[in-house]
Design an enzyme around this catalytic site. Sequence first.
Site, short mmCIF file in Angstrom:
data_model
loop_
_atom_site.label_atom_id
_atom_site.label_comp_id
_atom_site.label_asym_id
_atom_site.label_seq_id
_atom_site.Cartn_x
_atom_site.Cartn_y
_atom_site.Cartn_z
N ALA A 282 0.83 -1.20 0.00
CA ALA A 282 0.00 0.00 0.00
C ALA A 282 0.86 1.25 0.00
CB ALA A 282 -0.91 0.01 1.23
N SER A 283 0.29 2.34 -0.48
CA SER A 283 0.95 3.63 -0.55
C SER A 283 2.28 3.47 -1.27
CB SER A 283 1.11 4.22 0.86
OG SER A 283 1.19 5.63 0.79
#
Length: 500
Positions: A282-283
């Site tokens: 994620a991110s």
Amino acid sequence: MALGACQEGQRSYDEDTRGGKFIVGYVPVCGEKEYYIGCACDELYAPPSAYFQLYGLTVQASFLGGVLEKVGIEPQVQRIGKYKSAGDQLTRKSISNENREMLTTLLDNIYANWVDTISLAKGKKKEDIENFINEGVYVVERLKEEGWITDTKYDDEVISMLKERLGIPSSKPLPTVDYRTYRRVRRWTLGLTGYRDQIAIIRASGSISRAQGPLSSSSSGIVAEKFIEKIRSVRESKRFKALVLRIDSPGGDALASDLMWREIKLLAASKPVVASMADVAASGGYYMAMGAGAIVAENLTLTGSIGVVTGKFNLEKLYERIGFNKEIISRGRYAELTAAEQRPFRADEAELFAKSAENAYKSFRDKAASSRCMTVEKMEEVAQGRVWTGNDAATRGLVDAIGGVSRAVAIAKQKANLPLDQQVTLVELSTPSPSPLDIISGLGNSLVEDKGIKELLQVMASSDGIQARMDGIMFEKFGGPASSISFVFTLIKDYLRSLY
């Protein structure tokens, strides 16, 4: 049980059911994760006194906003994306509506997957499973009677049963191989090497940083400069037909993520690159994956979180309370932007800080849109810092396929024009040994006990700049070395002691 604990179980369940050998499980202590994995076994045993806690799943969010307010610390956070909850742990006293919505959706997906898998494995109706959980059953005998486990046996009885089944005399020990011995088995003895065509495997695990931090071990996290060296070695080598990049990261330094994205993209222009997501990508972890030609996620991978966060601490009130003073002489309108922690941002500084974060977000979002062949408007709908499970990400176009490393290898072979039934040698170019802090790095909503504070210290001492991080704690340093961070926390500690 914290969010994310079932991802590992999903992979174990899938892998355990494909080998063709009988599997016997033994669980003296059993929670949701252990039972999930145990359902992949042909038989599951527990001692009569076993501890069973099949009570359901939870996700937690904790907040230090009130604590910091009491000691005179004001976190000034700039985050882009309404679902970007990184920083909430420091700035808020309660959960935001957006974060509650996102976490509820994630929890519902993971819980539904758990119930569905148990239903399929045990041949029970979903309603019956939920009713059983809600009863809070802990009596092992009832678990046996209702078919949740095969039988109650002590470990010596299970061993005796296995001896009898395998035709081993009761007087002889049961031949076993422990994990340490098993992992030392040479790949060539299993027929896994020696094939002409080779596919490289690089594992990227933990928090992302540009360089090795002062509080980091040599094996902790993803260090951009080291990772880039490996990517370039694959690009320059004629040995490898393709690369599978296995990502398990909640993100970290935005610049480091971008630099790695660039190198992955350059490699993908010359040979196939497939990103394979593990528990979390994620991110900044998703940022890395965007450079690949294809993205494969597990069912319950936590991914997305396309957003950025940055900020600084305003320690004005704390300094007043403890009698500390700091004077800065500067040249340049914005010279004190991150150096002056003894005062809040001026209006023009806050505006510049916000514009800088907005620019970083637009760069991230636009690159994501380009890599996924979406319009910026369409990407904005699924960005905004929101975290998705692998399945939800696939339906929204953020990933290409659902599966594990084997699926990623199959796609890499296809893109390299290799027959799917052709054997290849998988060459590991990295052997990660992430610490527990690396695994939970950035997961602010599932930090427990004092690990969250340890992570805060580690992250703040090793990073600076805008962050692409999921649900974590990441701020710019106060413009100085790690010693300044230690100094600030020493002041806080001494102040808190003075209150008693």
